[in-house]
Each structure stands twice: as C-alpha cells, then as structure tokens.
Scaffold this active site. Structure first.
Site, short mmCIF file in Angstrom:
data_model
loop_
_atom_site.label_atom_id
_atom_site.label_comp_id
_atom_site.label_asym_id
_atom_site.label_seq_id
_atom_site.Cartn_x
_atom_site.Cartn_y
_atom_site.Cartn_z
N ASP A 1 73.70 63.28 -92.02
CA ASP A 1 74.38 64.45 -91.43
C ASP A 1 75.50 63.99 -90.53
O ASP A 1 75.33 63.87 -89.32
CB ASP A 1 73.35 65.27 -90.66
N GLU B 1 81.49 70.03 -85.01
CA GLU B 1 80.78 71.02 -85.83
C GLU B 1 79.42 71.34 -85.23
O GLU B 1 78.98 72.49 -85.25
CB GLU B 1 80.63 70.49 -87.25
N GLU B 2 78.74 70.33 -84.72
CA GLU B 2 77.36 70.49 -84.28
C GLU B 2 77.22 71.46 -83.11
O GLU B 2 76.14 71.98 -82.86
CB GLU B 2 76.77 69.12 -83.89
#
Length: 374
Positions: free
Chosen positions: A102, A135-136
């Site tokens: 990820d 993004e996280e």
C-alpha cells in the site's frame, strides 16, 4: 525502455514517506518517465509533499488513459518489525517493507508498464499518470492535482491500490466528522456552577447508535455504516469540562449525497452539537457492464488466469484517490487493480508478492496497449 519493477519498488520503499517527503520518492520516478518520453510536472501542496502528473501523447483524438497511485505511507506502529521496513529485501516471493503493498509496489508497476510504451507512437490515445501525496489522510495531493486537470479530457482511470490483482469496480465513500459540544467550566466539587460538555456530547452521540440512513443497500457496496471512533473531553479530573469532541466515521454508498447525510446527522445530534467535516470523499462505482470496465476485467482474467472464487463485481472496503479524481475527470469509468494484498495494508511486516508485481505490470501494459491503439 525497461524499468525493473522490483528494483523500483525497493527504491521507493527505501524513502520514508510516512506523512512527509513524498517529493523525494517522486524524484526517483520522474527521470525514468522523462527518459520514456513523458512530460513530467511535480507540484507541491506543501513543502516536500508533491504530486506528479506525467503525460504522453495526450493531444490525440481519444482522451488519455489515466493511471494513478499514491506514494505516502502510514506509520510503522509500535510492534517490532522482523524485517527492515525501509529495505524491502527479497525473501522468497515477497518484498517486506512499509508501502510494499500500500502502495509503492502499485506505483512501481505503473511506471514500469508506462515506460515500456515510450519508444512507440499510439494510434488512438496517450497516457496520463497521476502519482499523489497525502492520500492516507484524505487525498490532499489528489485535490491539488485536479486543480490543473479539471476540464481536461480524460479516458478511464485505473487505481493500483492493493487488490491482489483482482479487478474491483469501486469503493464506499468516507465522511469523517468532528462532533463538538461546549459547556462552562467550574470546580469539580461544585458541578452545579458549570455546564458539563461531556454529558451533552455523550447523550448526543449515543443517539447515533440506532441511526438509519434510510437508503437501500447497494448490491455490491452493501449498506452505509456509521462508527463513533473517538471521544475526548475535559482537561483534568477535578474540573467540569467545558469542551468535548467525538469523531464519527461514516461510510457511504453510491448515490448518497454527503450534504444530506451531514444534515441528517446534525438533526439527530441536536442543536447543542456542532458538526464539522474532516474528510469528505464520495463513493465510486462503475457498473460491471460498462464496455471499458468489461474489457479491463477480461484483460485481468487473461493475465491472472482468474481466481475461480468470485464471479460477480467486487468493491474495496477502503477509499482511494478515485473519490477525488473520478468526478474531476468527468465521472470516467474507474477500476481498482493493484499487486498488493488488501490484508497487508497498514500491517506490521507488510509485504508484496514479486510474482504479482510482474503480473500487475503485464495487466497495466495490456490495458495501455488496448486503449492507446498500439
């Protein structure tokens, strides 16, 4: 031009991008893409936190295929890692390290596949790569990128988040909320002189336990959900708290309007509670009978051989940058397909399969060839 997807994954993992320094990781891939014939631009939404947009023959009659992934990662956690989280040394078929699944492996697969096409000239369409930061924590990098992409024609979007190279047709939306209540402080031995904010908020959020969204379940995404994740109030035991805050995690389905959800929850909580959105990302869904999505699914079946366990469309449990990119690009058909295993996201001793990295490059290369007319 050939890019070694394993080498590139290891190079990306070696750079600590836990909430910072994504621009350093993007500086690794930028020259590879430039050598392959892409025009590359990196813009930062804050110092050190950049998003890369790379374009290749995007001026043709058919709009470009868009490939996207993020290079930021989550913290390591308090558990001890058995493998160096920033080395990604091969161990059999696995590369261990933070971000291998990820989703630096997925980003490396995008760059490797796109670079293979550099020496050719497409007949129908080009490519656009959007490699993001942050993004996280709510897709801030993607939000910054769409400021320059909005209004530009785009073809379908592929997000290489971890799916084990299964093709997913969408994911739920995320509406994260801060719920706050105010009171009046006083000495803890004289609570009648104060106004306890904890009591106000506790009574209010308890009403969310039985909240109904009054929308039908999506046939694949399922029903919307709500969870009260945190609750904080007061500063010390012997004072009446004059402030309290809870955070609420709502996962929505395609067709739900987040403004309506916010209004409904505000009414349920009552006038003594203030609601503030922290993350507001809509659900993403592309019907399985969409012509391009169906052709992409066929490519995945041909490359992977199919898994034999799932026959219908599937969705991710997590959100992706597609929540920002898909509507900004004109609600284009969108799929999620990447080499990482979804169960490996955010875990200690995270890993990605070397075999599936190569498989992902093959999938993306076929998708690009088909769309671009090579």
């Amino acid at each position: 031009m050939s890019v070694d997807v394993v080498r590139l994954t290891r190079d990306l993992v070696s750079i600590d991008t836990i909430g910072h320094d994504e621009s350093r990781a993007l500086a690794v891939v930028a020259p590879l893409l430039e050598q392959a014939g892409f025009t590359v631009d990196i813009e930062e939404h804050e110092p050190g936190r950049g998003t890369l947009v790379a374009q290749w023959h995007t001026g043709l009659d058919q709009p470009p295929l868009c490939l996207s992934g993020h290079v930021d990662t989550v913290p390591l956690g308090i558990a001890r890692w058995r493998h160096d989280p920033f080395n990604a040394e091969p161990d059999g078929d696995r590369l261990y390290g933070r971000g291998t699944a990820d989703m630096k492996g997925g980003v490396a697969a995008i760059v490797a596949a796109a670079s293979k096409l550099g020496a050719t000239r497409p007949k129908r369409a080009g490519l656009r790569l959007v490699l993001t930061s942050a993004e996280e924590t709510g897709s801030q990098g993607a939000r910054h990128a769409v400021q320059r992409l909005r209004g530009e024609p785009s073809g379908p979007l592929v997000i290489t988040e971890p799916t084990g190279n299964a093709l997913l047709h969408g994911h739920k939306g995320a509406l994260w909320l801060s719920a706050q209540a105010s009171g009046v402080t006083a000495h803890g031995s004289m609570p009648h002189l104060g106004d306890n904010a904890v009591y106000k908020l506790a009574e209010a959020v308890t009403r969310l336990r039985d909240h109904s969204f009054d929308v039908p379940a999506h046939p694949v995404l399922g029903a919307p959900t709500l969870n009260v994740g945190t609750f904080h109030g007061g500063l010390n035991t012997n004072s009446v708290p004059d402030a309290a805050e809870a955070t609420v995690d709502v996962r929505t389905v395609a067709g739900q309007d987040h403004a309506e959800v916010l209004a409904s929850l505000g009414e349920r909580l009552g006038p003594q509670v203030r609601l503030r959105p922290m993350v507001d990302l809509p659900a993403v869904w592309t019907d399985a009978d969409d012509e391009w999505a169906a052709s992409a699914a066929e490519v995945v079946r041909e490359v992977t051989g199919g898994d034999g366990k799932h026959t219908g469309p599937r969705a991710a449990t997590y959100f992706t940058d597609a929540s920002v990119l898909t509507p900004a690009l004109g609600s284009v058909p969108t799929v999620i397909c990447g080499p990482g295993e979804p169960e490996q996201a955010h875990v200690t001793d995270e890993w990605v399969s070397i075999r599936k990295l190569a498989e992902s490059v093959a999938i993306l290369e076929r998708l690009c060839l088909n769309w671009c007319g090579l």
